[in-house]
Design a protein around this motif. Sequence first.
Motif, short mmCIF file in Angstrom:
data_model
loop_
_atom_site.label_atom_id
_atom_site.label_comp_id
_atom_site.label_asym_id
_atom_site.label_seq_id
_atom_site.Cartn_x
_atom_site.Cartn_y
_atom_site.Cartn_z
N LEU A 146 -19.32 16.01 -12.73
CA LEU A 146 -18.17 15.31 -12.18
C LEU A 146 -18.72 14.25 -11.23
O LEU A 146 -19.58 14.53 -10.42
CB LEU A 146 -17.27 16.27 -11.43
N PRO A 147 -18.21 13.04 -11.33
CA PRO A 147 -18.79 11.96 -10.52
C PRO A 147 -18.73 12.29 -9.04
O PRO A 147 -19.60 11.95 -8.27
CB PRO A 147 -17.93 10.75 -10.87
N LEU A 148 -17.68 12.98 -8.65
CA LEU A 148 -17.49 13.23 -7.23
C LEU A 148 -18.15 14.52 -6.79
O LEU A 148 -18.20 14.83 -5.61
CB LEU A 148 -15.99 13.32 -6.93
N ALA A 149 -18.67 15.27 -7.74
CA ALA A 149 -19.09 16.62 -7.41
C ALA A 149 -20.52 16.72 -6.91
O ALA A 149 -20.86 17.64 -6.20
CB ALA A 149 -18.94 17.51 -8.63
#
Lengths: 154, 154
Positions: A146-149
């Motif tokens: 996940l890009p934000l993870a």
Amino acid sequence: MSTARTTDLTSKEHLRLWLRLLGTTRRVEAVLRERLRTEFDTTLPRFDVLAALSRHPGGLKMNELSSQLKVSNGNVTGIISRLVEDGWVERIAIAEDRRATRIKLTETGKAQFNRMAAAHECWVDELFSNLSADAAHHMNELLAHLPLASGEPQ
Amino acid sequence: MSTARTTDLTSKEHLRLWLRLLGTTRRVEAVLRERLRTEFDTTLPRFDVLAALSRHPGGLKMNELSSQLKVSNGNVTGIISRLVEDGWVERIAIAEDRRATRIKLTETGKAQFNRMAAAHECWVDELFSNLSADAAHHMNELLAHLPLASGEPQ
DNA sequence: CGAATTTATTTCAAGCTTAAAACTTCATGC
DNA sequence: GCATGAAGTTTTAAGCTTGAAATAAATTCG
């Protein structure tokens, strides 16, 4: 407002996953908080701060702490103040920059944290015990993408 | 307490997964909180309460609310009080039991929540957009099989 | 140098959160 | 009836959390 990013079905699946993720995290946090309280008379935020400091034996500045923990500056100020009162942590003046201080674990703080960290790992292992190492690893990979993870940016 | 539940390797994998889960959840929560604040001038706890009430058109008692949301009774008292002040929610006396009250969304509250819920689903979809429906579904299943993860007691 | 800006931190007000104590009402048993 | 305890909720004290404002020190630059 302009465009949906995915199909409606995928969107619902994403929402379901998010609610599941949130629920799981809250349950685990509740167990850990409860145990930290009853067995070590401390709190989760304090534990998080100690863990971050433990990973950096040279100490951390306030802004480094708050960015690592993803909480606000003012928040960390309060937690650190209480940890200083308890003698678990100390503020060390930085000669080259009189605005900042370096926060370090005291010997007492290190000892306390080591006891807690061992128990903590044990609790987490127990909570996730019916997940195989492979399944855990797999889920970890998915979340990592996940890009934000990712935990890495900083 | 007596025995380690898994091998040391599995234990480390569980810990890694937990830290990843926690990090992901916090990041998503931070984004949602920020957007609720800037776009709707409200907070995540308030949104959670409204969402629970929205799923129960007949209203919920205070203890039902707090057990659904997994937060303490006293906590809900404060949030509801503020929602009542804002006119988004109302306390309705229960004839058969003068100790309890039934909490319901007002028309204003329903309208506000509907606007927010649509945006919320959109934000979540965006945050998880590079996870396929299958991957999301798969992860959901894995999480659902954690004994502590489902909606059940313990 | 001195003004303006940036950086590091603390303070502040408001709200969230918990656990424990207090309060009120209901149910049960004598 | 009436004591006793259980159930539903609120209150309280302490701590966590945020965003914004305030403070202070370092840096930039005219």
